[in-house]
Motif scaffolding. Sequence first.
Motif, short mmCIF file in Angstrom:
data_model
loop_
_atom_site.label_atom_id
_atom_site.label_comp_id
_atom_site.label_asym_id
_atom_site.label_seq_id
_atom_site.Cartn_x
_atom_site.Cartn_y
_atom_site.Cartn_z
N ARG A 18 -14.43 13.66 10.28
CA ARG A 18 -13.04 13.58 9.81
C ARG A 18 -12.07 14.00 10.90
NH1 ARG A 18 -11.46 13.78 4.77
NH2 ARG A 18 -9.53 13.10 5.80
N LYS A 48 -4.11 11.05 3.81
CA LYS A 48 -5.02 10.16 3.08
C LYS A 48 -4.94 8.74 3.63
CE LYS A 48 -4.78 12.68 -1.29
NZ LYS A 48 -4.52 12.56 -2.75
N GLY A 49 -5.90 7.94 3.24
CA GLY A 49 -5.87 6.54 3.60
C GLY A 49 -4.94 5.76 2.68
N PRO A 50 -4.52 4.57 3.11
CA PRO A 50 -3.66 3.74 2.26
C PRO A 50 -4.35 3.37 0.96
CG PRO A 50 -3.64 2.95 4.53
CD PRO A 50 -4.74 3.96 4.44
N PHE A 83 -5.67 -8.37 8.07
CA PHE A 83 -4.45 -7.82 7.49
C PHE A 83 -3.51 -7.38 8.61
CE2 PHE A 83 -5.73 -6.93 3.01
CZ PHE A 83 -7.03 -7.37 3.09
N PHE A 140 -8.89 4.47 10.73
CA PHE A 140 -9.24 4.18 9.34
C PHE A 140 -10.25 3.04 9.28
CE2 PHE A 140 -6.57 6.82 6.82
CZ PHE A 140 -5.44 7.06 7.59
N ALA A 164 -7.89 -4.64 0.51
CA ALA A 164 -8.74 -3.77 1.31
C ALA A 164 -8.70 -2.36 0.74
CB ALA A 164 -8.26 -3.75 2.76
N PHE A 165 -9.85 -1.70 0.76
CA PHE A 165 -9.97 -0.30 0.35
C PHE A 165 -10.22 0.51 1.61
CE2 PHE A 165 -9.92 -1.12 -4.10
CZ PHE A 165 -10.52 -2.35 -4.26
N PHE A 166 -9.51 1.63 1.71
CA PHE A 166 -9.55 2.42 2.92
C PHE A 166 -10.28 3.74 2.74
CE2 PHE A 166 -6.80 0.27 5.96
CZ PHE A 166 -6.19 -0.67 5.16
N GLY A 167 -10.88 4.19 3.83
CA GLY A 167 -11.43 5.53 3.88
C GLY A 167 -10.34 6.56 4.11
N GLN A 168 -10.76 7.82 4.23
CA GLN A 168 -9.81 8.92 4.37
C GLN A 168 -9.29 9.09 5.79
OE1 GLN A 168 -8.45 9.96 1.73
NE2 GLN A 168 -9.51 11.73 0.92
N TYR A 188 0.84 -1.20 0.00
CA TYR A 188 0.00 0.00 0.00
C TYR A 188 0.87 1.24 0.00
CZ TYR A 188 -4.29 -2.58 1.08
OH TYR A 188 -5.38 -3.41 1.03
#
Lengths: 112, 112
Positions: B9, A42-44, A100, B90, B101-105, A36
Motif C-alpha cells: 500500500r 481511497k480508489g475511485p 478509460f 491504482f 471499472a472497479f478500482f483498488g485502494q 466516479y
Amino acid sequence: GENVGLHLPTLSVQEGDNSIINCAYSNSASDYFIWYKQESGKGPQFIIDIRSNMDKRQGQRVTVLLNKTVKHLSLQIAATQPGDSAVYFCAEIGASGNQFYFGTGTSLTVIP
Amino acid sequence: DAGITQSPRHKVTETGTPVTLRCHQTENHRYMYWYRQDPGHGLRLIHYSYGVKDTDKGEVSDGYSVSRSKTEDFLLTLESATSSQTSVYFCAITMGSYTEAFFGQGTRLTVV
C-alpha cells in the motif's frame, strides 16, 4: 489520449443544496461515459454511467446529463450531504471499449 | 473494493532500484489495468491486460513493464525507478468492454 476535462477544479455547496459538476470531452465517437467519486485515501468508486444513445440517466440522488452536440457531460447531485464531499471524475471510454480516459477531477466540498 | 487487493500500500524506494507492484483480484475478470494518479493530471493509463499473457500499452507506459501469468494477478514493474515515478498507483478491473471499472485502494510510491 482522449481530451477529457472539467470546467471547475473546486466546488463548494451548502448542505441540502443541489450540486452540478461539469465535464467536457473531445472525441465525438466516444459512446460510453462514467462518473466516479474518490474520497481521500481511497480508489475511485463508480457512481453512474451513461451511453451515447441516451441524454439523461438517473440514479439515487444523482442524475447524469449528456449533450452530444456540445460534447458536454454533467453530474447533478440532489440534496448534497457532507458525505458527498470528494473529488469527482468523469471518464470517457475509448473506441476499443476498454480504455478509460479520465478528466482531472473536481473537488466538491459540502458546507454544513 | 470489488475483490481487488494492491500490495504494497505504501513504498519508499531509491532512484535506480527496481520496484514491483502487485494487483490481485478474486473476481475472475478478464481485463486489468494500471493507472497512475498525479495532481493536475487525474488518472492516466499505464498498461492494461485483456487476458493471461496479453497486455498492451497505455498513454504513459515509458519506464514501466507489466506481466500477467495468471488471471488473478497483474504485476507492474518499474525497472529503474525515477523521481518522476513518484505517484499513487491504482489497479482496476472490468468484466468486459463498455463496462464500469472497479478500482483498488491504491499504492503510494515515493522515489527518493
